[in-house]
Design a protein around this motif. Structure first.
Motif, short mmCIF file in Angstrom:
data_model
loop_
_atom_site.label_atom_id
_atom_site.label_comp_id
_atom_site.label_asym_id
_atom_site.label_seq_id
_atom_site.Cartn_x
_atom_site.Cartn_y
_atom_site.Cartn_z
N LEU A 1 0.82 -1.21 0.00
CA LEU A 1 0.00 0.00 0.00
C LEU A 1 0.85 1.26 0.00
O LEU A 1 0.52 2.24 -0.68
N GLU A 2 1.96 1.25 0.74
CA GLU A 2 2.79 2.45 0.80
C GLU A 2 3.42 2.77 -0.55
O GLU A 2 3.61 3.95 -0.90
N VAL A 3 3.72 1.75 -1.34
CA VAL A 3 4.28 1.96 -2.68
C VAL A 3 3.20 2.48 -3.63
O VAL A 3 3.43 3.40 -4.42
N GLN A 4 2.00 1.90 -3.54
CA GLN A 4 0.88 2.37 -4.34
C GLN A 4 0.56 3.84 -4.02
O GLN A 4 0.36 4.66 -4.93
N HIS A 5 0.51 4.15 -2.74
CA HIS A 5 0.21 5.54 -2.33
C HIS A 5 1.29 6.51 -2.81
O HIS A 5 0.98 7.65 -3.19
N ALA A 6 2.54 6.07 -2.77
CA ALA A 6 3.62 6.96 -3.21
C ALA A 6 3.47 7.32 -4.68
O ALA A 6 3.73 8.47 -5.08
N LEU A 7 3.04 6.36 -5.51
CA LEU A 7 2.82 6.68 -6.93
C LEU A 7 1.69 7.68 -7.09
O LEU A 7 1.78 8.62 -7.88
N ILE A 8 0.60 7.49 -6.34
CA ILE A 8 -0.53 8.43 -6.43
C ILE A 8 -0.08 9.84 -6.07
O ILE A 8 -0.43 10.82 -6.75
N LYS A 9 0.70 9.96 -5.01
CA LYS A 9 1.15 11.29 -4.58
C LYS A 9 2.12 11.91 -5.59
O LYS A 9 2.14 13.14 -5.77
N ALA A 10 2.92 11.07 -6.24
CA ALA A 10 3.88 11.58 -7.24
C ALA A 10 3.21 11.91 -8.56
O ALA A 10 3.69 12.77 -9.31
N HIS A 11 2.09 11.24 -8.85
CA HIS A 11 1.37 11.44 -10.11
C HIS A 11 -0.12 11.64 -9.81
O HIS A 11 -0.95 10.76 -10.10
N PRO A 12 -0.50 12.77 -9.22
CA PRO A 12 -1.86 12.93 -8.69
C PRO A 12 -2.95 13.17 -9.74
O PRO A 12 -4.13 13.18 -9.39
N LEU A 13 -2.57 13.37 -10.99
CA LEU A 13 -3.59 13.56 -12.03
C LEU A 13 -4.13 12.20 -12.42
O LEU A 13 -3.54 11.46 -13.21
N GLY A 14 -5.30 11.85 -11.86
CA GLY A 14 -5.90 10.55 -12.14
C GLY A 14 -6.96 10.65 -13.22
O GLY A 14 -7.50 11.73 -13.49
N LEU A 15 -7.25 9.54 -13.86
CA LEU A 15 -8.35 9.47 -14.82
C LEU A 15 -9.56 8.93 -14.07
O LEU A 15 -9.60 7.75 -13.68
N LEU A 16 -10.55 9.79 -13.85
CA LEU A 16 -11.77 9.43 -13.12
C LEU A 16 -12.77 8.83 -14.11
O LEU A 16 -13.18 9.50 -15.06
N VAL A 17 -13.16 7.58 -13.86
CA VAL A 17 -14.07 6.87 -14.76
C VAL A 17 -15.32 6.46 -13.97
O VAL A 17 -15.21 5.79 -12.94
#
Length: 211
Positions: free
Chosen positions: A12-28
């Protein structure tokens, strides 16, 4: 998401780190007209729920916040580093030539039900958190309260908040783990010759994950 075991990332900590580093998500989301997808910057609150909670805002003119099924999961895709991989970098090309191009990438997909958040206090907190996260490394960071109060109040009226408590999260780091050590060395060396930051980051992932 298709998940060969050697590419799967469940920490989870690795997944969260990617989200924080790349916060522009594609909302579907799914609504009366079918699927809707919009690139949207998110703030992750890692402690608000077991898998974390995502918060964002949309323009009131955007139909996605009105036309979605609250009983179905929303999907948010966060794309990390991605790079084309030429077979010319593989030692196997010189040995037998039985190689093809591929694409390396790191990606996180999150799922959960979306809620609309329409209070001005919530919206102000969300845009402040988002702005602070992006401005914190600047020599002279811009703050939300730098804008005139009446202008800010008018801007808040034009947006609506969304919140997604993550109920499922999947990570995939496809970074040449399925290649031989010699091929991975060739990929990392080739990526570093490209000279751009994304390629260097991918080279580091190939080295780290291969080991």
């Amino acid at each position: 998401m298709y998940q060969p075991p050697h590419f799967r990332e469940d920490r989870l900590e690795v997944q969260h780190a990617l989200i924080k580093a790349h916060p522009l998500g594609l909302l579907v989301t799914h609504g009366s007209t079918g699927l809707l997808a919009n690139p949207t910057p998110f703030v992750l609150d890692a402690t608000a729920s077991p898998h974390g909670t995502l918060r964002a805002h949309l323009s009131r003119a955007n139909p996605q916040w009105r036309d979605f099924d609250p009983d179905q999961e929303a999907l948010v895709v966060f794309q990390g580093t991605e790079t084309y991989i030429t077979p010319s970098w593989y030692e196997a090309k010189r040995e037998h030539g039985k190689v093809v191009p591929t694409w390396n990438y790191a990606i996180v997909q999150t799922y959960g039900r979306m809620r609309v958040m329409d209070g001005s206090d919530w919206l102000l907190k969300q845009i402040t958190a988002m702005t602070s996260a992006q401005e914190s490394t600047r020599a002279e960071p811009w703050a939300v309260n730098d804008a005139p109060a009446d202008f800010l109040a008018a801007q808040l009226k034009g947006i609506v908040g969304v919140e997604i408590e993550i109920t499922r999260i999947e990570g995939k780091w496809k970074v040449s783990q399925n290649r031989s050590e010699a091929d991975r060395r060739g990929v990392a060396t080739g990526l570093r010759t490209l000279g751009d930051e994304g390629a260097r980051h991918m080279a580091d992932l190939v080295d780290k994950r291969g080991a």
